[in-house]
Design an enzyme around this catalytic site. Structure first.
Site, PDB file in Angstrom:
ATOM      1  N   LYS A 205       4.879  -2.432 -14.555  1.00 53.04           N
ATOM      2  CA  LYS A 205       6.084  -2.460 -13.698  1.00 53.04           C
ATOM      3  C   LYS A 205       7.363  -2.267 -14.508  1.00 53.04           C
ATOM      4  O   LYS A 205       7.404  -2.485 -15.714  1.00 53.04           O
ATOM      5  CB  LYS A 205       6.086  -3.745 -12.856  1.00 53.04           C
ATOM      6  CG  LYS A 205       5.035  -3.622 -11.748  1.00 53.04           C
ATOM      7  CD  LYS A 205       5.048  -4.728 -10.734  1.00 53.04           C
ATOM      8  CE  LYS A 205       4.035  -4.404  -9.633  1.00 53.04           C
ATOM      9  NZ  LYS A 205       3.772  -5.528  -8.731  1.00 53.04           N
ATOM     10  N   ARG A 241      -4.028  -8.061 -11.146  1.00 54.41           N
ATOM     11  CA  ARG A 241      -4.164  -6.719 -10.562  1.00 54.41           C
ATOM     12  C   ARG A 241      -3.617  -5.742 -11.592  1.00 54.41           C
ATOM     13  O   ARG A 241      -2.413  -5.739 -11.857  1.00 54.41           O
ATOM     14  CB  ARG A 241      -3.348  -6.683  -9.263  1.00 54.41           C
ATOM     15  CG  ARG A 241      -3.390  -5.373  -8.504  1.00 54.41           C
ATOM     16  CD  ARG A 241      -2.431  -5.439  -7.320  1.00 54.41           C
ATOM     17  NE  ARG A 241      -2.471  -4.209  -6.549  1.00 54.41           N
ATOM     18  CZ  ARG A 241      -1.862  -3.089  -6.887  1.00 54.41           C
ATOM     19  NH1 ARG A 241      -1.137  -3.031  -7.985  1.00 54.41           N
ATOM     20  NH2 ARG A 241      -1.963  -2.019  -6.135  1.00 54.41           N
TER      21      ARG A 241
END
Ligand code: HH2
Length: 263
Positions: A205, A241
């Site tokens: 991210k 994840r």
């Protein structure tokens, strides 16, 4: 949990696994790399992503789930906001519904989740994907995420979802500045203490790239992603994840070996 994005536009791997055969091959590779579960999605949630119509999302995701389920018993999560897609995914073999809106997208989301009887992931997001990164602000990000997740878990239970099927996710990067994401990672133990299994998604991210300015692309954020995984493991999250399964498995194995050597 390995990520399979059957999309043309995901922020880190958009277009690479858009064809069914490529997505299935990628899922197989993630299983071979040591994934304990797969999260399969067909609508990007990146800031500014265009919505995908139901029929298109179904056509992308159902064949991939069915193909993997036909050859492997691995737990499969469907990453969608849409009850129709969740329903079809469960019929094709998915066992978990991961919803970045925490079942707020549609009025029938929670009742559908209860009816399907699958596991559900309730994720915190401020706003909606298209606008969520427009100046997100919190008084106390950890307390506000905690309160939101408790309220959504209560709503799910009231709608008939079994308590033991509920997972929580702080939603790293969803309506949050880099600083908000870091504060949540620093206080993950408080989310874990709410008493539900926690899923953490920090893989590749953009907040990682704000710390290492030399990391100019999403797939150049592996080191940062692993650091976030280790923070999650220390706090006791139940699952991570990730896009890079092999490296994550190795990092967690080394962490566990160090812990074992301490006793
Ligand atoms: N992050 C993404 C998508 N779904 N679901 C949960 N529960 N938690 C997350 O942190 C999370 C999620 C974003 O990652 P990715 O799927 O790689 O990108 P895109 O949404 O652009 O497809």
């Amino acid at each position: 949990m390995g990520v399979v994005n059957v999309t043309p536009d995901s922020f880190s791997d958009g277009g690479r696994f858009f064809e069914t055969a490529d997505a299935v091959a990628h899922a197989r590779a993630l299983i071979a790399a040591g994934a304990d579960g797969l999260d399969i999605g067909a609508e990007s949630t990146r800031p500014g992503a265009e919505p995908v119509p139901v029929a298109e999302e179904l056509a992308r995701v159902v064949p991939v789930i069915a193909a993997i389920r036909a050859e492997n018993g691995i737990p499969i999560s469907i990453d969608t906001m849409k009850p129709e897609v969740a329903r079809a995914a469960v019929a094709a073999g998915a066992t978990m519904w991961n919803d970045v809106t925490a079942m707020r997208w549609r009025d029938d989301s929670l009742t559908t989740a209860a009816e399907l009887g699958c596991e559900v992931v309730l994720m915190h997001m401020r706003g909606e994907p298209r606008t969520m990164q427009a100046a997100p602000a919190y008084e106390d990000v950890v307390a506000e995420v905690e309160a939101f997740l408790i309220a959504r878990a209560d709503a799910a239970i009231a709608a008939g979802v079994a308590r033991e099927k509920i997972w929580l996710d702080p939603g790293i990067g969803f309506g949050k500045t880099g600083r908000h994401s870091l504060t949540l990672l620093a206080h993950l133990d408080r989310i874990v203490a709410l008493g539900f299994p926690v899923l953490l998604g920090a893989s590749r991210k953009s907040f990682l790239g704000k710390i290492d300015r030399a990391a100019t692309s999403a797939d150049d954020r592996l080191g940062g992603s692993l650091a976030a995984v280790l923070a999650g493991a220390r706090a006791g999250v139940a699952a991570v994840r990730v896009h890079d399964v092999r490296e994550t498995v190795q990092a967690l194995a080394v962490r566990a070996a160090i812990e074992a050597a301490a006793t």
